[in-house]
Design a protein around this motif. Structure first.
Motif, PDB file in Angstrom:
ATOM      1  N   ALA A 195       0.857  -1.184   0.000  1.00 55.24           N
ATOM      2  CA  ALA A 195       0.000   0.000   0.000  1.00 55.24           C
ATOM      3  C   ALA A 195       0.893   1.234   0.000  1.00 55.24           C
TER       4      ALA A 195
ATOM      5  N   LEU B 214      -1.919   0.687  -4.801  1.00 53.46           N
ATOM      6  CA  LEU B 214      -1.247  -0.577  -4.538  1.00 53.46           C
ATOM      7  C   LEU B 214      -0.111  -0.748  -5.535  1.00 53.46           C
TER       8      LEU B 214
ATOM      9  N   ARG C  43       0.730  -5.564   3.739  1.00 53.90           N
ATOM     10  CA  ARG C  43       0.689  -4.491   2.737  1.00 53.90           C
ATOM     11  C   ARG C  43       1.036  -3.139   3.323  1.00 53.90           C
TER      12      ARG C  43
END
Length: 192
Positions: A93, A103, A134
């Protein structure tokens, strides 16, 4: 290592199933099996009543059967979890300038970080792997250094240049990194 075990286990199980299935098909089509084979002809059953009930009254039979089945179930569950678990981070992220997010493919960030680290003075080869989540990725960097390079200087350059650039460009607060330094081994050459 797990990939090798996965391929070997899958190959052995597949080979056993193909051999057994092929033999059942061949005997069913009328091919005469060898005398040592587990069944004799197309009207023979795989397990007769005598074979099935042979050890039923012995005290060790059912605990052994249950223990073997339990071990097989545990091995199958271990294999399933190991196959389904991802070892690599697939996406990161990234904070963008407008306050939104995007992303970024994990392999893309790995490639850029490895390229930046590989361009450092005295680094022969760089390999990067991302793990974690992430929003909080973690990097594992393997650097192969030339013999003339001071490892402390190489580590400082990696931290100040490649890792800082990756952390800043991805908008991450932190990028915890484990670095493994190895020396490049050159083959001896004859000087004349």
């Amino acid at each position: 290592m797990l990939r090798i075990v996965n391929r070997v286990v899958t190959g052995v199980v597949g080979l056993v199933l193909v051999v057994l299935g092929g033999s059942v098909l061949a005997v069913g089509l009328g091919v005469k099996p060898p005398s040592w084979w587990i069944y004799d002809g197309r009207h023979d059953v795989l397990l007769s009543d005598a074979r099935r009930t042979r050890w039923r009254h012995d005290g060790w039979w059912w605990p052994t059967v249950l223990a073997v089945l339990a071990v097989l179930v545990l091995l199958a569950l271990w294999w399933l979890v190991a196959v389904l678990r991802r070892r690599r981070l697939t996406e990161v992220a990234v904070r963008t300038g407008d306050g939104e997010g995007a992303l970024l493919r994990g392999r893309a960030l790995e490639g850029v970080l490895a390229t930046d680290a590989g361009h450092l003075d005295g680094v022969a080869h760089a390999h990067v792997r991302l793990a974690g989540t992430r929003t909080a990725p973690e990097a594992s960097v393997r650097l192969s250094l030339e013999p003339h390079v001071d490892p402390g200087v190489a580590l400082d350059h990696l931290t100040a240049n490649a890792l800082a650039h990756a952390r800043d460009s991805a908008g991450l607060d932190a990028l915890p990194t484990e670095v493994q330094l190895t020396g490049v081994k050159h083959r001896a050459e004859r000087v004349s």
